[in-house]
Design a protein around this motif. Structure first.
Motif, PDB file in Angstrom:
ATOM      1  N   ALA A  81       0.842  -1.209   0.000  1.00 26.76           N
ATOM      2  CA  ALA A  81       0.000   0.000   0.000  1.00 26.76           C
ATOM      3  C   ALA A  81       0.869   1.248   0.000  1.00 26.76           C
ATOM      4  O   ALA A  81       0.568   2.221  -0.703  1.00 26.76           O
ATOM      5  N   GLU A  82       1.937   1.217   0.760  1.00 26.85           N
ATOM      6  CA  GLU A  82       2.835   2.369   0.832  1.00 26.85           C
ATOM      7  C   GLU A  82       3.438   2.695  -0.538  1.00 26.85           C
ATOM      8  O   GLU A  82       3.487   3.858  -0.944  1.00 26.85           O
ATOM      9  N   TRP A  84       2.194   1.895  -3.502  1.00 30.56           N
ATOM     10  CA  TRP A  84       1.130   2.348  -4.402  1.00 30.56           C
ATOM     11  C   TRP A  84       0.839   3.826  -4.152  1.00 30.56           C
ATOM     12  O   TRP A  84       0.723   4.622  -5.085  1.00 30.56           O
ATOM     13  N   ILE A  85       0.730   4.202  -2.885  1.00 31.73           N
ATOM     14  CA  ILE A  85       0.465   5.601  -2.535  1.00 31.73           C
ATOM     15  C   ILE A  85       1.635   6.483  -2.955  1.00 31.73           C
ATOM     16  O   ILE A  85       1.436   7.580  -3.498  1.00 31.73           O
ATOM     17  N   ARG A  88       1.566   7.375  -6.639  1.00 26.61           N
ATOM     18  CA  ARG A  88       0.575   8.407  -6.950  1.00 26.61           C
ATOM     19  C   ARG A  88       1.034   9.768  -6.442  1.00 26.61           C
ATOM     20  O   ARG A  88       0.862  10.782  -7.099  1.00 26.61           O
ATOM     21  N   ARG A  89       1.607   9.810  -5.251  1.00 24.19           N
ATOM     22  CA  ARG A  89       2.093  11.064  -4.683  1.00 24.19           C
ATOM     23  C   ARG A  89       3.153  11.679  -5.590  1.00 24.19           C
ATOM     24  O   ARG A  89       3.121  12.877  -5.887  1.00 24.19           O
TER      25      ARG A  89
END
Length: 122
Positions: A81-82, A84-85, A88-89
């Motif tokens: 999850a980290e 993936w985020i 996007r960031r």
């Protein structure tokens, strides 16, 4: 490139408030299933089902010793999850930096390229 199935599993697991509460508790250290169930207003069987979802997603790991099943956070699972985020960031930071550059050029009255190839003055 991230494995989208793994990403989907992690976000599905974290989408439920009970599972997030379990992860929050486990972030303080390992705990038995019965200890995890105590503050929750659901059956022990319900807690076990939530823990199974978290384990299948790779967010936690459970280990049974005798009659006690102990759960702990699996850092690599949350890393999915980290990452993936973070991707996007990074994308949005680049886009916003470019927008800031364009707006700064507009404030200075400098010509800027517009679609169609012609320079436009403010």
């Amino acid at each position: 490139m991230l494995d989208q199935v793994a990403v989907d599993r992690v976000f599905h697991a974290l989408a439920d408030s009970t599972r997030r509460a379990l992860v929050e508790r486990l972030s303080r250290g390992p705990a038995s299933v019965s200890d995890l169930a105590k503050p929750l207003d659901i059956t022990l069987a319900g807690v076990v089902q939530h823990l199974q979802v978290l384990e299948q997603s790779g967010v936690i790991h459970t280990e049974k010793t005798g009659r006690v099943r102990t759960c702990r956070i699996e850092p690599a699972g949350l890393g999915v999850a980290e990452r993936w985020i973070a991707e996007r960031r990074s994308l949005w930071e680049r886009r916003l930096d470019r927008l800031g550059e364009i707006l700064a050029e507009d404030e200075q009255g400098e010509p800027r390229a517009v679609p169609g190839g012609k320079a436009k003055r403010k």
